[in-house]
Design an enzyme around this catalytic site. Structure first.
Site, PDB file in Angstrom:
ATOM      1  N   GLU A  63       3.912  -6.678   1.758  1.00  0.00           N
ATOM      2  CA  GLU A  63       3.456  -7.050   0.413  1.00  0.00           C
ATOM      3  C   GLU A  63       3.432  -5.846  -0.515  1.00  0.00           C
ATOM      4  O   GLU A  63       2.379  -5.491  -1.043  1.00  0.00           O
ATOM      5  CB  GLU A  63       2.032  -7.620   0.500  1.00  0.00           C
ATOM      6  CG  GLU A  63       1.829  -8.656   1.558  1.00  0.00           C
ATOM      7  CD  GLU A  63       0.344  -8.936   1.836  1.00  0.00           C
ATOM      8  OE1 GLU A  63      -0.531  -8.228   1.302  1.00  0.00           O
ATOM      9  OE2 GLU A  63       0.081  -9.869   2.585  1.00  0.00           O
ATOM     10  N   GLY A  75       0.754  -1.248   0.000  1.00  0.00           N
ATOM     11  CA  GLY A  75       0.000   0.000   0.000  1.00  0.00           C
ATOM     12  C   GLY A  75       0.778   1.287   0.000  1.00  0.00           C
ATOM     13  O   GLY A  75       0.179   2.354  -0.166  1.00  0.00           O
ATOM     14  N   GLY A  81       3.748  -3.589  -3.808  1.00  0.00           N
ATOM     15  CA  GLY A  81       3.732  -3.756  -5.263  1.00  0.00           C
ATOM     16  C   GLY A  81       4.120  -2.448  -5.918  1.00  0.00           C
ATOM     17  O   GLY A  81       5.242  -2.246  -6.385  1.00  0.00           O
ATOM     18  N   ARG A  82       3.185  -1.503  -5.874  1.00  0.00           N
ATOM     19  CA  ARG A  82       3.376  -0.214  -6.545  1.00  0.00           C
ATOM     20  C   ARG A  82       4.675   0.487  -6.130  1.00  0.00           C
ATOM     21  O   ARG A  82       5.365   1.060  -6.959  1.00  0.00           O
ATOM     22  CB  ARG A  82       2.192   0.693  -6.195  1.00  0.00           C
ATOM     23  CG  ARG A  82       2.122   1.959  -7.007  1.00  0.00           C
ATOM     24  CD  ARG A  82       1.050   2.909  -6.445  1.00  0.00           C
ATOM     25  NE  ARG A  82      -0.157   2.267  -6.033  1.00  0.00           N
ATOM     26  CZ  ARG A  82      -1.279   2.207  -6.773  1.00  0.00           C
ATOM     27  NH1 ARG A  82      -1.326   2.786  -7.947  1.00  0.00           N
ATOM     28  NH2 ARG A  82      -2.346   1.596  -6.309  1.00  0.00           N
ATOM     29  N   TYR A 121      -9.784   4.729 -12.787  1.00  0.00           N
ATOM     30  CA  TYR A 121      -9.724   5.434 -11.491  1.00  0.00           C
ATOM     31  C   TYR A 121      -9.614   6.946 -11.654  1.00  0.00           C
ATOM     32  O   TYR A 121      -9.348   7.640 -10.683  1.00  0.00           O
ATOM     33  CB  TYR A 121      -8.508   4.988 -10.671  1.00  0.00           C
ATOM     34  CG  TYR A 121      -8.286   3.505 -10.598  1.00  0.00           C
ATOM     35  CD1 TYR A 121      -9.153   2.681  -9.886  1.00  0.00           C
ATOM     36  CD2 TYR A 121      -7.191   2.921 -11.223  1.00  0.00           C
ATOM     37  CE1 TYR A 121      -8.926   1.328  -9.810  1.00  0.00           C
ATOM     38  CE2 TYR A 121      -6.954   1.562 -11.141  1.00  0.00           C
ATOM     39  CZ  TYR A 121      -7.836   0.770 -10.436  1.00  0.00           C
ATOM     40  OH  TYR A 121      -7.605  -0.574 -10.359  1.00  0.00           O
ATOM     41  N   CYS A 152     -12.794   2.743 -29.286  1.00  0.00           N
ATOM     42  CA  CYS A 152     -14.123   3.326 -29.502  1.00  0.00           C
ATOM     43  C   CYS A 152     -14.870   3.531 -28.195  1.00  0.00           C
ATOM     44  O   CYS A 152     -15.896   2.886 -27.947  1.00  0.00           O
ATOM     45  CB  CYS A 152     -14.912   2.418 -30.432  1.00  0.00           C
ATOM     46  SG  CYS A 152     -14.050   2.239 -31.986  1.00  0.00           S
ATOM     47  N   GLU A 153     -14.332   4.359 -27.329  1.00  0.00           N
ATOM     48  CA  GLU A 153     -14.985   4.723 -26.073  1.00  0.00           C
ATOM     49  C   GLU A 153     -14.490   6.101 -25.688  1.00  0.00           C
ATOM     50  O   GLU A 153     -13.285   6.365 -25.771  1.00  0.00           O
ATOM     51  CB  GLU A 153     -14.551   3.786 -24.924  1.00  0.00           C
ATOM     52  CG  GLU A 153     -14.892   2.356 -25.135  1.00  0.00           C
ATOM     53  CD  GLU A 153     -15.346   1.677 -23.852  1.00  0.00           C
ATOM     54  OE1 GLU A 153     -15.828   2.363 -22.937  1.00  0.00           O
ATOM     55  OE2 GLU A 153     -15.230   0.451 -23.807  1.00  0.00           O
ATOM     56  N   TYR A 208       0.502  -1.857 -12.209  1.00  0.00           N
ATOM     57  CA  TYR A 208      -0.884  -1.914 -12.671  1.00  0.00           C
ATOM     58  C   TYR A 208      -1.031  -1.285 -14.061  1.00  0.00           C
ATOM     59  O   TYR A 208      -2.056  -0.683 -14.377  1.00  0.00           O
ATOM     60  CB  TYR A 208      -1.822  -1.235 -11.639  1.00  0.00           C
ATOM     61  CG  TYR A 208      -1.622  -1.781 -10.248  1.00  0.00           C
ATOM     62  CD1 TYR A 208      -2.025  -3.072  -9.942  1.00  0.00           C
ATOM     63  CD2 TYR A 208      -0.970  -1.038  -9.259  1.00  0.00           C
ATOM     64  CE1 TYR A 208      -1.816  -3.596  -8.668  1.00  0.00           C
ATOM     65  CE2 TYR A 208      -0.762  -1.556  -7.986  1.00  0.00           C
ATOM     66  CZ  TYR A 208      -1.185  -2.832  -7.701  1.00  0.00           C
ATOM     67  OH  TYR A 208      -0.969  -3.352  -6.448  1.00  0.00           O
TER      68      TYR A 208
HETATM   69  N1  LLP Z   1      -1.558  -6.937  -0.618  1.00  0.00           N
HETATM   70  C1  LLP Z   1      -2.883  -7.013  -0.860  1.00  0.00           C
HETATM   71  C2  LLP Z   1      -3.695  -7.927  -0.063  1.00  0.00           C
HETATM   72  C3  LLP Z   1      -3.457  -6.223  -1.867  1.00  0.00           C
HETATM   73  O1  LLP Z   1      -4.761  -6.295  -2.091  1.00  0.00           O
HETATM   74  C4  LLP Z   1      -2.640  -5.351  -2.627  1.00  0.00           C
HETATM   75  C5  LLP Z   1      -3.204  -4.533  -3.692  1.00  0.00           C
HETATM   76  C6  LLP Z   1      -1.260  -5.320  -2.342  1.00  0.00           C
HETATM   77  C7  LLP Z   1      -0.756  -6.115  -1.327  1.00  0.00           C
HETATM   78  C8  LLP Z   1      -0.303  -4.437  -3.085  1.00  0.00           C
HETATM   79  O2  LLP Z   1      -0.632  -3.095  -2.915  1.00  0.00           O
HETATM   80  P1  LLP Z   1       0.378  -1.950  -3.401  1.00  0.00           P
HETATM   81  O3  LLP Z   1       1.627  -2.056  -2.565  1.00  0.00           O
HETATM   82  O4  LLP Z   1       0.671  -2.162  -4.836  1.00  0.00           O
HETATM   83  O5  LLP Z   1      -0.368  -0.698  -3.146  1.00  0.00           O
HETATM   84  N2  LLP Z   1      -5.156  -1.528  -9.753  1.00  0.00           N
HETATM   85  C9  LLP Z   1      -5.087  -0.518  -8.723  1.00  0.00           C
HETATM   86  C10 LLP Z   1      -4.425  -1.032  -7.469  1.00  0.00           C
HETATM   87  C11 LLP Z   1      -5.103  -2.256  -6.901  1.00  0.00           C
HETATM   88  C12 LLP Z   1      -4.450  -2.738  -5.637  1.00  0.00           C
HETATM   89  C13 LLP Z   1      -5.051  -4.009  -5.175  1.00  0.00           C
HETATM   90  N3  LLP Z   1      -4.424  -4.599  -4.044  1.00  0.00           N
HETATM   91  C14 LLP Z   1      -4.352   0.694  -9.274  1.00  0.00           C
HETATM   92  O6  LLP Z   1      -3.988   0.689 -10.446  1.00  0.00           O
HETATM   93  O7  LLP Z   1      -4.196   1.694  -8.568  1.00  0.00           O
END
Ligand code: LLP
Length: 413
Positions: A273, A239, A275-276, A316, A341-342, A370
């Site tokens: 965990e 997050g 990601g981003r 978003y 086409c949107e 993402y």
């Molecule tokens: N752990 C869990 C349980 C999650 O649901 C997520 C993201 C993460 C870790 C990783 O979160 P991060 O560190 O990447 O914030 N598609 C959306 C983001 C969806 C996130 C879903 N869950 C976007 O493009 O902003």
């Protein structure tokens, strides 16, 4: 976006001009900086260095095998949410012992696959799922390690679609019910409760909501200890936010400073965990202007990338900076749109951007997370190539899909 810089009027990724990559690999094209990914991973790793920890990269952000392999080589594990991600993680060389499995709807087939791979633990999201894991474990004669995902009911102050830790969200188990789920797990031969998990949302620019949630979950760890359930892992989720426009997000050091004392006192291993945070600013989507169009009310810059390649603005209303690959001083107010086409197929509305014309290259920034991961073939558009840059080297890490790829799963039917 530190690894994307202008030099002498040309936009570079590390030591490579983006124009050269567009020429070589075509557009639209995802370009990633290896150094940026490494630096971000190390920043996290260093922030948590003083306690035992494992960074489980959230593969959903970008599951390209080369990127997952790169992170695995740095010591990362993987946070997965499907059998497909488990397959990709294993293909990329992540051992089961470093994989954690999340998600509200794990099927029995996926649970069986994960037990076969002996994953580190399942993050359990409901009593029904706990029963399913116990049943599959029993069938296989194998004990599954579990953590309960707590819904701590805190407001993460982010976009509602990516907010996950409020009571109204589908995720996790409310604090009132967590203890009974652990009791059930403790008494079940094929379940071993080893951890506890939380994840309250994504693109969080302040760490305070995470700190609040950690406090609530830490209380549960203590209460469980009193009941004879001694947990070994505390997963604080992902997050951490990144800078898309002018945000000044708090990062791993701010988070570590606030939560490590609590986690150290509990004597548990920290899991996270992200990601981003790791890949978001490491990637750009390079696209070429096809046409300009002025309808009197607006000027449209029509590019060869579209919402199928990067859906975040459409889905978003997310802001991604758009830079011209060749520096231009002159600016104008335009909409940047794709060929789909949107009307929802856009990258920017009424944005002041460097003047660009047909054939010019633009870079849509902060597209490493993402981006490709959410790409589709809508409008029968083959998905783009991905390239990884390391210093002055670059290599293709996913080839552009072909028309044949588009029909492969239907051939002969
Ligand atoms: N752990 C869990 C349980 C999650 O649901 C997520 C993201 C993460 C870790 C990783 O979160 P991060 O560190 O990447 O914030 N598609 C959306 C983001 C969806 C996130 C879903 N869950 C976007 O493009 O902003």
């Amino acid at each position: 976006m530190e690894e994307f810089q202008y030099r002498g009027g040309a936009l570079f990724c590390e030591e490579v001009p983006l124009a050269d990559l567009a020429e070589r690999y075509g557009t639209p094209l995802y370009v990633y900086s290896e150094k940026s990914i490494q630096d971000r991973f190390r920043a996290l790793d260093e922030a948590y260095a003083s306690i035992p920890h494992l960074i489980c990269y959230a593969m959903k952000a970008n599951d390209n095998l080369s990127i997952v392999r790169l992170l695995a080589g740095l010591g990362a594990g993987a946070d997965i949410v499907s059998g497909g991600e488990l397959f990709r993680a294993r293909q990329a060389g992540v051992p089961g012992s470093r994989i954690i499995f999340a998600g509200v709807g794990k099927t029995r087939a996926e649970i069986a696959q994960a037990i076969d791979e002996d994953v580190l633990l399942f993050n359990v999201e409901s009593p029904a799922e706990l029963e399913a894991i116990a049943a599959v474990g029993k069938e296989k004669g194998r004990t599954a390690r579990i953590a309960v995902r707590v819904n701590p009911d805190v407001d993460p102050q982010t976009h509602p679609y990516i907010s996950t830790g409020l009571k109204k969200n589908k995720f996790g188990i409310g604090a009132d019910h967590v203890l009974e789920v652990y009791r059930r797990a403790r008494d079940e031969a094929f379940l071993e409760p080893v951890g506890i998990q939380m994840h309250i949302g994504s693109q969080l620019v302040h760490v305070q909501p995470i700190v609040d949630a950690v406090g609530r979950v830490a209380d549960l760890v203590q209460r469980l200890r009193d009941e004879g359930v001694a947990l070994r892992y505390f997963d604080v989720g992902g997050g951490l936010g990144i800078r898309y426009r002018d945000e000044a997000p708090e990062g791993p050091s701010e988070l570590a400073e606030r939560v490590l004392p609590t986690i150290r006192d509990l004597g548990v291993t920290l899991l996270c965990e992200p990601g981003r945070f790791i890949v978001g600013n490491a990637g750009a989507l390079v696209t070429r202007v096809v046409y300009r169009k002025d309808n009197g009310a607006k000027t449209f810059v029509i590019v060869d990338a579209a919402m199928n390649d990067l859906i975040r603005p459409s889905l978003y209303d997310a802001h991604h900076e758009i830079w011209s690959v060749e520096w231009r001083d002159e600016r104008e107010i335009v909409d940047v749109v794709g060929p789909i086409c949107e009307s929802g197929d856009f990258f920017a509305h009424d944005r002041s951007l460097p003047v660009s014309g047909s054939g010019d290259l633009l870079a849509i920034m902060s597209a490493g997370a993402y981006g490709f991961a959410m790409a589709s073939t809508y409008n029968a558009r083959p998905r783009p190539s991905e390239v990884l840059v390391t210093g002055c080297q670059h290599r293709l890490i996913r080839r552009r899909e072909t028309y044949q790829d588009l029909i492969r799963a239907e051939e002969g039917l």
